[in-house]
Design a protein around this motif. Sequence first.
Motif, short mmCIF file in Angstrom:
data_model
loop_
_atom_site.label_atom_id
_atom_site.label_comp_id
_atom_site.label_asym_id
_atom_site.label_seq_id
_atom_site.Cartn_x
_atom_site.Cartn_y
_atom_site.Cartn_z
N UNK A 1 0.74 -1.17 -0.16
CA UNK A 1 0.03 -0.08 -0.05
C UNK A 1 0.76 1.48 0.03
N UNK A 2 0.46 2.26 -0.60
CA UNK A 2 1.02 3.45 -0.59
C UNK A 2 0.35 4.66 0.43
N UNK A 3 0.82 5.22 1.32
CA UNK A 3 0.39 6.24 2.07
C UNK A 3 0.22 7.63 1.25
N UNK A 4 -0.81 8.27 1.32
CA UNK A 4 -1.01 9.68 0.79
C UNK A 4 -1.51 10.62 1.73
N UNK A 5 -0.78 11.80 1.80
CA UNK A 5 -1.35 12.86 2.51
C UNK A 5 -1.61 13.96 1.33
N UNK A 6 -2.76 14.63 1.91
CA UNK A 6 -3.16 15.79 1.34
C UNK A 6 -3.38 17.09 2.15
N UNK A 7 -2.88 18.15 1.71
CA UNK A 7 -3.04 19.27 2.58
C UNK A 7 -3.59 20.38 1.42
N UNK A 8 -4.79 21.05 1.89
CA UNK A 8 -5.43 22.21 1.30
C UNK A 8 -5.32 23.37 2.06
N UNK A 9 -5.13 24.48 1.16
CA UNK A 9 -5.30 25.93 1.87
C UNK A 9 -6.41 26.56 1.25
N UNK A 10 -7.48 26.68 2.19
CA UNK A 10 -8.66 27.11 2.00
C UNK A 10 -8.72 28.62 2.37
N UNK A 11 -9.29 29.51 1.37
CA UNK A 11 -9.39 30.90 1.85
C UNK A 11 -10.88 31.46 1.54
N UNK A 12 -11.48 32.17 2.76
CA UNK A 12 -12.60 32.74 2.72
C UNK A 12 -12.24 34.20 2.41
N UNK A 13 -12.53 34.77 1.17
CA UNK A 13 -12.21 36.17 0.92
C UNK A 13 -13.39 37.01 1.25
N UNK A 14 -14.21 36.69 1.76
CA UNK A 14 -15.38 37.53 2.46
C UNK A 14 -15.09 38.18 3.73
N UNK A 15 -16.03 38.72 4.23
CA UNK A 15 -15.93 39.51 5.65
C UNK A 15 -16.66 39.01 6.39
N UNK A 16 -17.25 37.53 6.21
CA UNK A 16 -18.15 36.89 7.16
C UNK A 16 -17.81 35.49 7.25
N UNK A 17 -18.07 34.93 8.44
CA UNK A 17 -17.72 33.52 8.63
C UNK A 17 -18.68 32.59 7.89
N UNK A 18 -18.27 31.67 7.21
CA UNK A 18 -19.12 30.62 6.52
C UNK A 18 -19.47 29.59 7.32
N UNK A 19 -20.87 29.30 7.74
CA UNK A 19 -20.99 28.02 8.87
C UNK A 19 -22.12 27.41 7.93
N UNK A 20 -22.10 26.02 8.16
CA UNK A 20 -23.01 25.06 7.41
C UNK A 20 -24.44 25.15 7.90
N UNK A 21 -25.23 25.29 6.87
CA UNK A 21 -26.60 25.00 7.26
C UNK A 21 -26.82 23.64 7.71
N UNK A 22 -28.09 23.19 8.24
CA UNK A 22 -28.39 21.95 8.70
C UNK A 22 -28.21 20.93 7.67
N UNK A 23 -27.50 19.87 7.89
CA UNK A 23 -27.32 18.78 7.05
C UNK A 23 -26.48 19.18 5.83
#
Length: 391
Positions: free
Chosen positions: A150-172
């Motif tokens: 087997x081969x191990x894989x690491x993934x790293x993401x740099x996610x940017x919220x470019x707005x002035x508000x915090x993004x929250x998840x709606x229910x579900x």
Amino acid sequence: MSIALAALRRIALVLALAVATSSLAAAQGTRIVDGRVMKPRGTEPDPFPIPGIMVTLHRVSRSGGRPIDSTRTDASGRYHFRYPAPADSSAIHFVSVAYAGITYFSAPLRDPVVRGADADMTVFDTTSRPMTITQRGRHIVVSAVDSAKRRGIIEVFELSNDSSVTRVAPPGSTTWEGGLPPHATGFRVGDGDISGDAVRTETGRVLVEAPIAPGLKQLSFSYDVPARDFPLSIPAEHRTDVLEVLVEEPSGTATGAGVSEVDPVEVDGRHFRRFIGRDVAPTAVVRIAIDRPPALPRRYYIMIVALALGAAMLVVLARTTWRRGTRGATIHGEPAWANDPDALARRIATLDAEFERNPSPSEEARETYELRRADLKARLADALVRRGRVE
């Protein structure tokens, strides 16, 4: 002129008092943090203060973590803590503030006195409406195959919220999603800005439920993939500013998604080939392949097989010789026909006849014939010498 001089003296006095306070705090083993809690004003450059909001001071050490003090901001959004230096020098302090259902944390308070930008906290309004989370970077690290194939894989993401508000998840719903290879196992969340408690997998998807505040956030996770799944195709899914692929095995390559190879890198003593792509489209797919070592020409396999057969014959002859010796027989070390010129000549003639019957022999067949004929000729010359004859 006297007014200006007086103002300068007042400023100097304030600075001197601040220095004296810091020195006194350090000398007495007391720590100080002075900061403000602010919120952006839409598109305006200056944020406005948040008065009356609760700010909590935390301590985390080897024995655990707990809040050690709390206070409310004043009318100008300022807060102040004075607390004793911990006996455990490895302990870390930080402050937190909750606003609109989201908790924000400061950077660790490493100095005895922390003021200004290092102590200021910025909070944001929240929204659950759809909005773009920009993928500034994606890094895929493919390790060498292990003993379990087997081969191990690491993934790293740099996610940017470019707005002035915090993004929250709606229910579900989620704040961000990504895919996993079909046979990925052992999924685990690594170090980053998004807690593993807010990340889960479902039907081959990575689902993030954590709020994403304005600014850059890092998400990392790892998993294992069977070696037989390579070449492995990984869809981009999101527009990505920079895509980086690191492959540990020397024969590994990455193609597609506009990636090209650049200088290799060394990480913790491990060497990786490195591939970079920029402005990657959501529909792009990167293909990671681990090429097998180049095969030897077939003629070398024939020589290897011949040597192996020769070694096997020597083992059989040695066993036969030993058995004959235990019975009092003469040790010859060769089959009977090996010392008989007439038998050897017949074998050469038979070999020639069989080869001539094939009007277009392959290269492998010709090489096998020539190797076998040379061996028989050498044996025939030795046999003739033994009998005192000259060919």
